[in-house]
Design a protein around this motif. Sequence first.
Motif, mmCIF file in Angstrom:
data_model
loop_
_atom_site.group_PDB
_atom_site.id
_atom_site.type_symbol
_atom_site.label_atom_id
_atom_site.label_comp_id
_atom_site.label_asym_id
_atom_site.label_seq_id
_atom_site.Cartn_x
_atom_site.Cartn_y
_atom_site.Cartn_z
ATOM 1 N N ARG A 23 -51.944 -3.371 -26.590
ATOM 2 C CA ARG A 23 -52.355 -2.065 -26.049
ATOM 3 C C ARG A 23 -52.953 -1.213 -27.155
ATOM 4 O O ARG A 23 -53.919 -0.477 -26.950
ATOM 5 C CB ARG A 23 -51.150 -1.361 -25.408
ATOM 6 C CG ARG A 23 -50.700 -2.009 -24.118
ATOM 7 C CD ARG A 23 -49.891 -1.041 -23.266
ATOM 8 N NE ARG A 23 -48.615 -0.697 -23.851
ATOM 9 C CZ ARG A 23 -47.498 -1.393 -23.670
ATOM 10 N NH1 ARG A 23 -47.512 -2.503 -22.932
ATOM 11 N NH2 ARG A 23 -46.364 -1.007 -24.216
ATOM 12 N N ARG A 26 -56.440 -2.580 -27.972
ATOM 13 C CA ARG A 26 -57.433 -2.196 -26.955
ATOM 14 C C ARG A 26 -57.971 -0.796 -27.205
ATOM 15 O O ARG A 26 -59.095 -0.471 -26.837
ATOM 16 C CB ARG A 26 -56.805 -2.258 -25.569
ATOM 17 C CG ARG A 26 -56.566 -3.685 -25.078
ATOM 18 C CD ARG A 26 -55.740 -3.685 -23.812
ATOM 19 N NE ARG A 26 -55.545 -5.034 -23.310
ATOM 20 C CZ ARG A 26 -54.765 -5.351 -22.293
ATOM 21 N NH1 ARG A 26 -54.111 -4.405 -21.663
ATOM 22 N NH2 ARG A 26 -54.642 -6.600 -21.907
ATOM 23 N N GLU A 32 -61.546 -4.482 -22.571
ATOM 24 C CA GLU A 32 -60.720 -4.521 -21.367
ATOM 25 C C GLU A 32 -61.166 -5.614 -20.400
ATOM 26 O O GLU A 32 -60.357 -6.342 -19.832
ATOM 27 C CB GLU A 32 -60.754 -3.157 -20.662
ATOM 28 C CG GLU A 32 -59.975 -2.070 -21.368
ATOM 29 C CD GLU A 32 -58.482 -2.335 -21.332
ATOM 30 O OE1 GLU A 32 -58.018 -3.048 -20.426
ATOM 31 O OE2 GLU A 32 -57.776 -1.825 -22.220
ATOM 32 N N GLY A 33 -62.489 -5.730 -20.211
ATOM 33 C CA GLY A 33 -62.994 -6.699 -19.237
ATOM 34 C C GLY A 33 -62.643 -8.133 -19.624
ATOM 35 O O GLY A 33 -62.152 -8.914 -18.796
ATOM 36 N N LYS A 36 -58.878 -8.771 -19.268
ATOM 37 C CA LYS A 36 -58.416 -8.863 -17.883
ATOM 38 C C LYS A 36 -58.768 -10.226 -17.286
ATOM 39 O O LYS A 36 -57.938 -10.854 -16.610
ATOM 40 C CB LYS A 36 -59.036 -7.755 -17.036
ATOM 41 C CG LYS A 36 -58.500 -7.723 -15.600
ATOM 42 C CD LYS A 36 -59.093 -6.589 -14.799
ATOM 43 C CE LYS A 36 -58.435 -6.514 -13.429
ATOM 44 N NZ LYS A 36 -58.414 -7.784 -12.697
ATOM 45 N N GLU A 37 -59.983 -10.699 -17.551
ATOM 46 C CA GLU A 37 -60.380 -12.019 -17.044
ATOM 47 C C GLU A 37 -59.521 -13.118 -17.656
ATOM 48 O O GLU A 37 -59.098 -14.055 -16.963
ATOM 49 C CB GLU A 37 -61.859 -12.273 -17.346
ATOM 50 C CG GLU A 37 -62.807 -11.482 -16.464
ATOM 51 C CD GLU A 37 -64.240 -11.981 -16.605
ATOM 52 O OE1 GLU A 37 -64.434 -13.217 -16.582
ATOM 53 O OE2 GLU A 37 -65.156 -11.146 -16.758
ATOM 54 N N THR A 39 -56.447 -12.803 -18.842
ATOM 55 C CA THR A 39 -55.093 -12.692 -18.286
ATOM 56 C C THR A 39 -55.032 -13.247 -16.869
ATOM 57 O O THR A 39 -54.090 -13.964 -16.503
ATOM 58 C CB THR A 39 -54.640 -11.213 -18.301
ATOM 59 O OG1 THR A 39 -54.694 -10.708 -19.644
ATOM 60 C CG2 THR A 39 -53.221 -11.081 -17.774
ATOM 61 N N ASP A 40 -56.031 -12.918 -16.052
ATOM 62 C CA ASP A 40 -56.052 -13.412 -14.672
ATOM 63 C C ASP A 40 -56.123 -14.939 -14.633
ATOM 64 O O ASP A 40 -55.426 -15.594 -13.845
ATOM 65 C CB ASP A 40 -57.244 -12.815 -13.907
ATOM 66 C CG ASP A 40 -57.065 -11.322 -13.640
ATOM 67 O OD1 ASP A 40 -55.928 -10.832 -13.781
ATOM 68 O OD2 ASP A 40 -58.066 -10.665 -13.295
ATOM 69 N N ARG A 128 -62.175 -17.633 -23.315
ATOM 70 C CA ARG A 128 -62.069 -17.306 -21.889
ATOM 71 C C ARG A 128 -63.020 -18.159 -21.064
ATOM 72 O O ARG A 128 -62.666 -18.654 -19.982
ATOM 73 C CB ARG A 128 -62.346 -15.818 -21.680
ATOM 74 C CG ARG A 128 -61.961 -15.303 -20.312
ATOM 75 C CD ARG A 128 -63.133 -15.221 -19.371
ATOM 76 N NE ARG A 128 -64.234 -14.477 -19.948
ATOM 77 C CZ ARG A 128 -65.476 -14.590 -19.537
ATOM 78 N NH1 ARG A 128 -65.789 -15.455 -18.569
ATOM 79 N NH2 ARG A 128 -66.444 -13.868 -20.080
#
Length: 858
Positions: A23, A26, A32-33, A36-37, A39-40, A128
């Motif tokens: 955190r 970041r 962030e983008g 998030k991808e 992590t998903d 990623r």
Amino acid sequence: MADQLASAIAANVLGKLGSIVWREFRMIVKIEGELKELTDTMTTIEAVLLDAEEKQASNHALSNWLGKLKDIFHEIEEVLDEVEYQVQRKRANDKYGRTIKEVCDFSSRTKAFWSRHFQVVDKIKSIRERLGKIAGEKDQFDLTAARVEDRRVIHTRREMTHSFVPPSDVIGRNNYKENIISDLLRQPNGNQNVNVIRIDGIGGLGKTTVAKLVYDDECVAHHFELRMWICVSEDFEIPRLIREILMESGVRIDENFGPHNGLQTKMREKLKNKRFLLVLDDVWNEDRNKWNELKDLLLGGAKGSKILVTTRTNKVASIMSAVSSYTLEGLSEKDSLSLFIKYAFNEGEDKQYPNLLEIGKEIVKKCKGVPLAIRTLGSLLFSKVNEREWKFVRDNEIWKLEQKEGDILPALQLSYNPMPSHLKQCFSFCSLFPKNYLFDSGKLIAFWMAHGLLNKKPNTQDEELEDVGDMYFKELWSRSFFQDVEKDFWNNGYQFRMHDLVHDLALKVAEEVCSADDFHTQNNAKTVRHLSFSHDGRQVPSFFDTISSDVRTTLFQTKQQELILVEKCISRFNCLRVLCLSDSCFEVLPSSIGNLQHLRYLSLAGNEKIKKLPNSICKLYNLQTLLLHGCSTLERLPKDTRKMISLRHLTVTTTNEFLFGNGENCLNSLQFLLVSRCPGLESLFQRMEKSLANLRTLIVSGCESLTSLNLDVKCLTALEALVIEDCKVLTLQKERHVLPFLTGTEDDRDLKFKIRKLKIYNLPELESLPPWLEGSANTLQFLSISFCENFMALPEVEWGSDLKSLEIIGCPKLSSLPKDRLIALRELTIEYCPELIRKCKEEDSFKIDHIATVRLQD
């Protein structure tokens, strides 16, 4: 193990991605983008990993897919660790300032800072994208996503006690016990003073358990003048056995004790004309000459001396020339079921589940009377009342695999397979240590923590990582993977061993990533990530060149003579999390140690030649454990020790008069501190007003010049265990202390020590407990004061309802205990305090009727 642990690695990565460190990162770099991808994608993959791990044995393509995932997961871990290091570095420098050179070089530092972070962003984007392609391949395997409740660890376990096995807890072995005891107590008819009695049988039958029952029997203890227990295993080297026998008989041995012949002479002197019992547990030696050599050295004992040997091989048994031998058979069906019920149900609970009991009878038959298998599967099924889970064990395909006679690995494997992935990973680390190794739970937990295997539950701010590790340890203990567990009370941990067959299981599940000296037959060098060496290390440098540089653990368990070995290790393995160089002999630690950004555990304990540590060691911002006890010539800690902001476990031996030369605000994360054998140390803490707020255990031992601890209540509000021993001039009355419960502001009055365990040993100048400890009267649970010859009185304060155990030994001037103040006491031990014992026996002076356990010895 690598594939089986893919789910654990995934969970660890997801935990880090949601951590405070990320955190903070970041906020510095806008990604962030991408995150998030990533992590998903990780979350989607994690959901099917449990199913994939179960199916991989019969699907080669699936196994390869898991292998690719594992490799990329490790890449992600490296990037996450790199970010964590940079954030910790920023925190340390922001907190403690930068050097003049660093300030003048602001422009270049700023450029380097952004360059490093843009590289991280590029790495995350590349990873990623590659992970997304691999994740897309999962659809071809028809994998089922695990439900959240399937992945949750349910900790429903019986309460742990201690390692002593009461005779009533051992089923079906009483006849063996009584017959062996009879043989031990019987005077020999022949000319030999020393006779051998043998217990043999396949692994897991309980040979060691029977030997322990015999060894601890009261009649046996009174009959023999000297009793010694040696775990032999595969190392039947005579010098080693002589040393162990001497240590078991109370002779202190160090590395400079003397030549082998001198040890032999010392042992013969110790055993001469004494009736002794020597237990040699788990003997594998098949060399008759070695056995005869040892036996000849033991013949000087008094008539009636006995050697009790346990072994599992017929050839070993044949060379023993035993006067009596006992071959353990499997338990009867009735005894097997009784043992299973003891481990699978709470007392009387089996009658509530007749259907489960019927399934249990069928499971017991498959165990073929082997107690270890029965206990392990019983522990596995404890607290489970769903018939489906019991039938899964009974009908598992693993029973159909070809087995050797006496093979119980299928039963152990059945207990291992259902474990959550993080416990599997923790268990596999035990394979790095040799058979019959005496484990220390604190050390093992520190290893687990260094590799990120300990995951705190959400919203548990008061729970420390050490508490999570303790929970994991007890979970493995409850599953019967650990045995001979003894509580190391004052270190707040446990010592334990593993059964040989359980150790074999650990080796089996870890064979793809761990190496334990198997240099010549190693066929998986590119997947090795954890190394353990127990030889002289001469072949190690060349072996290093044959394996992957992605090694995470290097554990040396023997003296290392060559500095080149250390330098090679540091330069070759820059991803190290654990580096254990205990008992090494080099004089200088290379400054390149500061390059190991990922290092979390470093041990130099027992190095008697090293005088200084390079200041570069303070760049290890992620270091959690630093062990320096036994470094008897170490002059001081490095000047920037305060920058090691992640340090949680520190042990120190130093020749300096002060522990921390510049101690303001340092070591805020420290949980455990041991200060040992520091002959010149005069004061423990200096300028530590806002430090050590998280310290829970403090042990000060063998500091002969120590005059003051310099304790401050405001510094040590979390302190729970305090041990002070062998400090000859320490009175505990000359402290720079604050007593907020007597003076100070209203805000200060709530601050006080909350010590639960206090041990004071061999402080000859101590006359009374200091006032600053009286604030712990309501929290103290265990109090021990031993061999303090001038100690005269316990304070007349209201001891709280938590004080359950009081131990007073060797305090001849102490003549009374606080009257009517020890209302909750459950255990009282008083030894070698003649006046106090006399008073305790007078009812009018001190009532002890309410105390459950009282031990009084003049």
